[in-house]
Write a protein that holds these residues in place. Sequence first.
Motif, PDB file in Angstrom:
ATOM      1  N   LEU A 167       0.835  -1.206   0.000  1.00  0.00           N
ATOM      2  CA  LEU A 167       0.000   0.000   0.000  1.00  0.00           C
ATOM      3  C   LEU A 167       0.867   1.252   0.000  1.00  0.00           C
ATOM      4  O   LEU A 167       0.588   2.223  -0.719  1.00  0.00           O
ATOM      5  N   ILE A 168       1.925   1.239   0.807  1.00  0.00           N
ATOM      6  CA  ILE A 168       2.827   2.392   0.855  1.00  0.00           C
ATOM      7  C   ILE A 168       3.565   2.554  -0.463  1.00  0.00           C
ATOM      8  O   ILE A 168       3.823   3.674  -0.925  1.00  0.00           O
ATOM      9  N   THR A 169       3.906   1.443  -1.101  1.00  0.00           N
ATOM     10  CA  THR A 169       4.601   1.508  -2.379  1.00  0.00           C
ATOM     11  C   THR A 169       3.769   2.253  -3.415  1.00  0.00           C
ATOM     12  O   THR A 169       4.306   2.965  -4.268  1.00  0.00           O
ATOM     13  N   ARG A 170       2.457   2.140  -3.324  1.00  0.00           N
ATOM     14  CA  ARG A 170       1.581   2.847  -4.254  1.00  0.00           C
ATOM     15  C   ARG A 170       1.693   4.360  -4.108  1.00  0.00           C
ATOM     16  O   ARG A 170       1.361   5.101  -5.031  1.00  0.00           O
ATOM     17  N   ARG A 171       2.150   4.825  -2.943  1.00  0.00           N
ATOM     18  CA  ARG A 171       2.278   6.261  -2.720  1.00  0.00           C
ATOM     19  C   ARG A 171       3.538   6.849  -3.328  1.00  0.00           C
ATOM     20  O   ARG A 171       3.670   8.068  -3.432  1.00  0.00           O
ATOM     21  N   LEU A 172       4.474   5.984  -3.722  1.00  0.00           N
ATOM     22  CA  LEU A 172       5.728   6.489  -4.288  1.00  0.00           C
ATOM     23  C   LEU A 172       5.461   7.144  -5.644  1.00  0.00           C
ATOM     24  O   LEU A 172       4.668   6.633  -6.443  1.00  0.00           O
ATOM     25  N   SER A 173       6.138   8.227  -5.903  1.00  0.00           N
ATOM     26  CA  SER A 173       5.977   8.910  -7.183  1.00  0.00           C
ATOM     27  C   SER A 173       6.689   8.133  -8.279  1.00  0.00           C
ATOM     28  O   SER A 173       7.539   7.279  -8.016  1.00  0.00           O
ATOM     29  N   ARG A 174       6.358   8.475  -9.510  1.00  0.00           N
ATOM     30  CA  ARG A 174       7.003   7.824 -10.648  1.00  0.00           C
ATOM     31  C   ARG A 174       8.474   8.198 -10.766  1.00  0.00           C
ATOM     32  O   ARG A 174       9.239   7.549 -11.475  1.00  0.00           O
ATOM     33  N   ASP A 175       8.868   9.258 -10.066  1.00  0.00           N
ATOM     34  CA  ASP A 175      10.264   9.703 -10.107  1.00  0.00           C
ATOM     35  C   ASP A 175      11.173   8.871  -9.196  1.00  0.00           C
ATOM     36  O   ASP A 175      12.392   9.055  -9.219  1.00  0.00           O
ATOM     37  N   ALA A 176      10.581   8.001  -8.381  1.00  0.00           N
ATOM     38  CA  ALA A 176      11.365   7.170  -7.460  1.00  0.00           C
ATOM     39  C   ALA A 176      11.714   5.849  -8.148  1.00  0.00           C
ATOM     40  O   ALA A 176      10.841   5.000  -8.318  1.00  0.00           O
ATOM     41  N   PRO A 177      12.971   5.636  -8.560  1.00  0.00           N
ATOM     42  CA  PRO A 177      13.349   4.395  -9.249  1.00  0.00           C
ATOM     43  C   PRO A 177      13.168   3.178  -8.341  1.00  0.00           C
ATOM     44  O   PRO A 177      13.574   3.195  -7.175  1.00  0.00           O
ATOM     45  N   SER A 178      12.573   2.129  -8.883  1.00  0.00           N
ATOM     46  CA  SER A 178      12.327   0.921  -8.093  1.00  0.00           C
ATOM     47  C   SER A 178      13.617   0.336  -7.528  1.00  0.00           C
ATOM     48  O   SER A 178      13.670  -0.106  -6.376  1.00  0.00           O
TER      49      SER A 178
END
Length: 300
Positions: A167-178
């Motif tokens: 659920l928290i991972t869904r909050r990460l922006s697209r600018d955050a590299p996996s």
Amino acid sequence: MARSDNLTGALLMMGSMVAFTVNDVFIKTLAGDIPLFQLLFLRGIVTTILVGAIAWRMGVLRVRLSRRDMGSVAIRIVAEIGAAYFFLTALFNLPIANVTAILQVIPLTITLAAAVFYRDPLGWRRLVAILIGFGGVLLIVRPGADDFTVYSFYALAAVGFVTLRDLITRRLSRDAPSMLVTFITSASIMVAFGLASLGGDWVAVDLRAAGLVLGASVMVVGGYLSSIMVMRVGEVSFIAPFRYTGLIWALLLGWLVFGEWPAPVTLVGAAIVVGSGMFTLYREAQLGWKRRSSLAPRPR
């Protein structure tokens, strides 16, 4: 004949499940030989080095995360630490197939939690499927039965922490590299369990144990990379059900390596959980197709 994207995605998903299950087998083999915190620290060292090398080659180590993303990553780290501790404690004390079967409920808990916290739409069909899936978990855990063990609740706690992590991972922006997030998480877990291991005794690691730790680390990284590549090919609705092949591998390897085989009622519960999860994935894919159809431009 060229291989289709869906077939490639399915093979990657199955490969990911094989890698994660083999990692579990390697780690369970070391139960009783190396203390849990020491084992997690040692695996964390190798995993962090491998992930760090990949992140460096990808050029993501120089990326600066926003303050909001750093807050999400911090919560994600706590969730990963909790999931690792409770999952491996359960794995050390339960048959690998039982633990894996309980973890198959994760897609259902994520769907339910997303509806509660993110207001994702949840129809009555999926809600009924989720409730049926939870009933299947009760058949696996069987509180009050003669063979009940408290470590089943450890597996359920791991489900809770994994749900929080996703659920928290869904909050990460697209600018955050996996891969950068993975590297930060891996390094943090290594440090956390390294500090925790200082409070207990350490044991000498022989060549066999070192090989198993190295193998487990490679499998974890390989499973993660495969799961990332899965998201880049094929249709999710076709590929996602193949995640349940992990249960087949857990049953097979648990029997071959540890001589474990779940009770019939556990297998029934696992089948109910898997069936509920597959129906939920099917409904989500169906609804996604309808939404895309409604948004598509009409022919003129």
